[in-house]
Scaffold this motif. Structure first.
Motif, mmCIF file in Angstrom:
data_model
loop_
_atom_site.group_PDB
_atom_site.id
_atom_site.type_symbol
_atom_site.label_atom_id
_atom_site.label_comp_id
_atom_site.label_asym_id
_atom_site.label_seq_id
_atom_site.Cartn_x
_atom_site.Cartn_y
_atom_site.Cartn_z
ATOM 1 N N VAL A 81 0.839 -1.203 0.000
ATOM 2 C CA VAL A 81 0.000 0.000 0.000
ATOM 3 C C VAL A 81 0.874 1.253 0.000
ATOM 4 O O VAL A 81 0.632 2.203 -0.761
ATOM 5 C CB VAL A 81 -0.955 0.010 1.218
ATOM 6 N N ARG A 82 1.894 1.269 0.846
ATOM 7 C CA ARG A 82 2.785 2.428 0.920
ATOM 8 C C ARG A 82 3.498 2.689 -0.407
ATOM 9 O O ARG A 82 3.806 3.825 -0.747
ATOM 10 C CB ARG A 82 3.823 2.236 2.024
ATOM 11 N N GLU A 83 3.734 1.620 -1.157
ATOM 12 C CA GLU A 83 4.471 1.730 -2.418
ATOM 13 C C GLU A 83 3.551 1.803 -3.635
ATOM 14 O O GLU A 83 4.021 1.686 -4.767
ATOM 15 C CB GLU A 83 5.401 0.523 -2.563
ATOM 16 N N LYS A 84 2.274 2.006 -3.405
ATOM 17 C CA LYS A 84 1.292 1.900 -4.488
ATOM 18 C C LYS A 84 1.601 2.829 -5.659
ATOM 19 O O LYS A 84 1.401 2.472 -6.822
ATOM 20 C CB LYS A 84 -0.106 2.174 -3.943
ATOM 21 N N ARG A 85 2.095 4.021 -5.367
ATOM 22 C CA ARG A 85 2.404 4.966 -6.453
ATOM 23 C C ARG A 85 3.690 4.595 -7.186
ATOM 24 O O ARG A 85 3.926 5.074 -8.297
ATOM 25 C CB ARG A 85 2.518 6.378 -5.891
ATOM 26 N N ASN A 86 4.514 3.776 -6.548
ATOM 27 C CA ASN A 86 5.768 3.346 -7.159
ATOM 28 C C ASN A 86 6.032 1.893 -6.757
ATOM 29 O O ASN A 86 6.912 1.609 -5.949
ATOM 30 C CB ASN A 86 6.929 4.245 -6.697
ATOM 31 N N PRO A 87 5.260 0.959 -7.318
ATOM 32 C CA PRO A 87 5.348 -0.438 -6.894
ATOM 33 C C PRO A 87 6.754 -1.012 -7.050
ATOM 34 O O PRO A 87 7.425 -0.775 -8.060
ATOM 35 C CB PRO A 87 4.360 -1.147 -7.820
ATOM 36 N N LEU A 107 -4.517 -3.387 -5.202
ATOM 37 C CA LEU A 107 -3.100 -3.735 -5.309
ATOM 38 C C LEU A 107 -2.838 -4.841 -6.319
ATOM 39 O O LEU A 107 -1.686 -5.098 -6.672
ATOM 40 C CB LEU A 107 -2.563 -4.176 -3.938
ATOM 41 N N LEU A 108 -3.905 -5.516 -6.766
ATOM 42 C CA LEU A 108 -3.733 -6.682 -7.639
ATOM 43 C C LEU A 108 -4.407 -6.473 -8.986
ATOM 44 O O LEU A 108 -5.508 -5.923 -9.070
ATOM 45 C CB LEU A 108 -4.312 -7.928 -6.969
ATOM 46 N N GLN A 109 -3.732 -6.900 -10.036
ATOM 47 C CA GLN A 109 -4.310 -6.821 -11.381
ATOM 48 C C GLN A 109 -4.743 -8.208 -11.842
ATOM 49 O O GLN A 109 -4.272 -9.232 -11.341
ATOM 50 C CB GLN A 109 -3.307 -6.229 -12.369
ATOM 51 N N LYS A 110 -5.658 -8.241 -12.783
ATOM 52 C CA LYS A 110 -6.178 -9.516 -13.272
ATOM 53 C C LYS A 110 -5.111 -10.262 -14.050
ATOM 54 O O LYS A 110 -4.421 -9.704 -14.894
ATOM 55 C CB LYS A 110 -7.399 -9.294 -14.167
ATOM 56 N N TYR A 111 -4.997 -11.541 -13.714
ATOM 57 C CA TYR A 111 -4.147 -12.439 -14.501
ATOM 58 C C TYR A 111 -4.558 -13.865 -14.190
ATOM 59 O O TYR A 111 -4.724 -14.226 -13.024
ATOM 60 C CB TYR A 111 -2.658 -12.246 -14.188
ATOM 61 N N ALA A 112 -4.719 -14.669 -15.219
ATOM 62 C CA ALA A 112 -5.113 -16.074 -15.056
ATOM 63 C C ALA A 112 -3.906 -16.957 -15.347
ATOM 64 O O ALA A 112 -3.602 -17.234 -16.515
ATOM 65 C CB ALA A 112 -6.260 -16.413 -16.002
ATOM 66 N N TYR A 263 -2.018 -20.073 0.952
ATOM 67 C CA TYR A 263 -1.127 -19.028 0.452
ATOM 68 C C TYR A 263 -1.673 -18.631 -0.916
ATOM 69 O O TYR A 263 -1.700 -19.456 -1.840
ATOM 70 C CB TYR A 263 0.292 -19.555 0.306
ATOM 71 N N ALA A 264 -2.119 -17.393 -1.032
ATOM 72 C CA ALA A 264 -2.734 -16.920 -2.270
ATOM 73 C C ALA A 264 -1.834 -15.885 -2.923
ATOM 74 O O ALA A 264 -1.267 -15.016 -2.249
ATOM 75 C CB ALA A 264 -4.106 -16.324 -1.989
ATOM 76 N N ALA A 265 -1.697 -15.978 -4.235
ATOM 77 C CA ALA A 265 -0.759 -15.125 -4.971
ATOM 78 C C ALA A 265 -1.485 -14.317 -6.027
ATOM 79 O O ALA A 265 -2.439 -14.793 -6.655
ATOM 80 C CB ALA A 265 0.319 -15.980 -5.622
ATOM 81 N N GLY A 266 -1.004 -13.088 -6.225
ATOM 82 C CA GLY A 266 -1.547 -12.242 -7.265
ATOM 83 C C GLY A 266 -0.467 -11.374 -7.881
ATOM 84 O O GLY A 266 0.593 -11.148 -7.284
ATOM 85 N N LEU A 267 -0.743 -10.893 -9.073
ATOM 86 C CA LEU A 267 0.167 -10.006 -9.797
ATOM 87 C C LEU A 267 -0.089 -8.570 -9.348
ATOM 88 O O LEU A 267 -1.225 -8.103 -9.367
ATOM 89 C CB LEU A 267 -0.073 -10.151 -11.299
ATOM 90 N N VAL A 268 0.953 -7.889 -8.922
ATOM 91 C CA VAL A 268 0.800 -6.545 -8.368
ATOM 92 C C VAL A 268 0.449 -5.537 -9.461
ATOM 93 O O VAL A 268 1.028 -5.555 -10.556
ATOM 94 C CB VAL A 268 2.092 -6.113 -7.641
#
Length: 350
Positions: A81-87, A107-112, A263-268
């Motif tokens: 969250v703190r790094e949202k403007r500069n991931p 914080l997460l973008q769609k990806y399958a 443990y769940a994973a997502g693309l930032v």
């Protein structure tokens, strides 16, 4: 759950907070890298965990370095969250309800990822922003050497035997610590009853811990008699910590209960290396990596089409025998997490 390998892999750079450069180059400046922010538990004490294996295999296959940052589930989301403007991260791996929280915060973008069709619907986001990569269950550990009689109920833990010998990680910061609240509210029949119990338990509690993984070694050594944890992490730890016993508290007169804590994973969103992040997620859900979840990681495969038959998979199945698995209302928990944590703080004086 925080664990550092004694002999880190060349492919793996474990970063301390705050994020610092590895070898003098930041992740964002290196196109041949992928940065993972993860709840701890999947990296081995001695470089022998699931992350250690698959990250090494991933680098050998792709030439892409994995830079790894670990901490409590809530801690990792707060950092993103703190790094949202500069991931700075490409992939975020965390436990519920923090993966839902990350999704809600954009914080997460769609990806399958390849293979996601084989993941149970309850273990992935309807919107396609995250998926379980390792299935897991909440639990507790006890010292099998020091305890003449192992605890079986919540009420057992109120005994003087456990004074300053019991500790659980901090709700709202650690995923497994938050799970203590979730299970207590389920087992005791509501927030009020759970907080009344946890207020009593505080007399025996050593105090806060941002990391669940640091508690199991204390239990193994006898510094603690009981601590919270989760099946995957504690089963993996038990291979080098012979005094760890996994158990699931019940209400007095009731049956032991637990719930899935994958443990769940997502693309930032805005990941500096989106393509590399996609490749790593594909690799994590690949059949080879999923077959290694039980044997190497001590967990349960997220893909339903991967049926592990190794000795560890059999032992894990037996461990769950007779334990009632309930399904929390994750939407409610994500929405009301702050109020639940505030109630815990008030009840325990934390």
């Amino acid at each position: 759950m925080s664990r550092n390998a004694a002999k880190p892999l060349a492919a793996l750079c474990v970063l301390a907070l705050p994020l610092t450069a590895c070898g003098g180059n930041s992740a964002a400046s290196d196109e041949n890298v992928v940065t993972v922010y993860s709840a701890d538990g999947l990296k081995g004490e001695n470089g022998d965990g699931w992350y250690d294996r698959i990250f090494k295999d991933f680098e050998n296959k792709t030439g892409i370095k994995v830079e790894y940052v670990e901490g409590g589930s809530g801690e990792m989301v707060q950092r993103a969250v703190r790094e949202k403007r500069n991931p700075q991260a490409d992939v975020l791996v965390t436990l519920p309800p923090f993966i839902q929280q990350a999704d809600t915060k954009g914080l997460l973008q769609k990806y399958a990822p390849d293979g996601v069709d084989h993941v149970n619907g309850a273990d992935k986001a309807a919107g396609g922003t995250w998926t379980a990569v390792v299935n897991n269950y909440f639990g507790f550990v006890h010292n099998t050497k020091e305890l003449k009689q192992a605890p079986t109920t919540w009420e057992d833990l109120l005994d003087d035997t456990y004074e300053n010998k019991l500790q659980y990680s901090t709700p709202g910061v650690a995923g497994d610590g938050t799970a203590v609240l979730i299970k207590a509210m389920h087992d005791f029949g509501g927030q009020k009853q759970a907080m009344e119990y946890l207020k009593k338990l505080q007399a025996n509690n050593v105090g806060p811990s941002a990391s669940t993984g640091k508690l199991a070694p204390k239990v193994d050594k006898g510094e603690l008699l009981v601590a919270n944890g989760d099946v995957q992490m504690n089963y993996a730890q038990s291979k080098t910590m012979p005094n760890l016993g996994i158990w699931f508290p019940a209400r007095e007169g009731g049956s032991p209960t637990t719930f899935a804590l994958p443990y769940a994973a997502g693309l930032v969103t805005g990941a500096p290396h989106t393509g590399n992040g996609q490749k790593l997620l594909d690799f994590m859900l690949g059949q080879e990596a999923q077959r290694q979840v039980s044997e190497v990681g001590g967990g349960f495969a997220a893909r339903q089409d991967v049926k592990a038959t190794d000795a560890d998979a059999i032992a894990l199945t037996r461990l769950m025998d007779g334990v009632e698995v309930f399904e929390p209302d994750w939407d409610d928990i994500e929405e009301n997490l702050t109020s639940y944590v505030d109630a815990w703080k008030e009840a325990t004086g934390s």
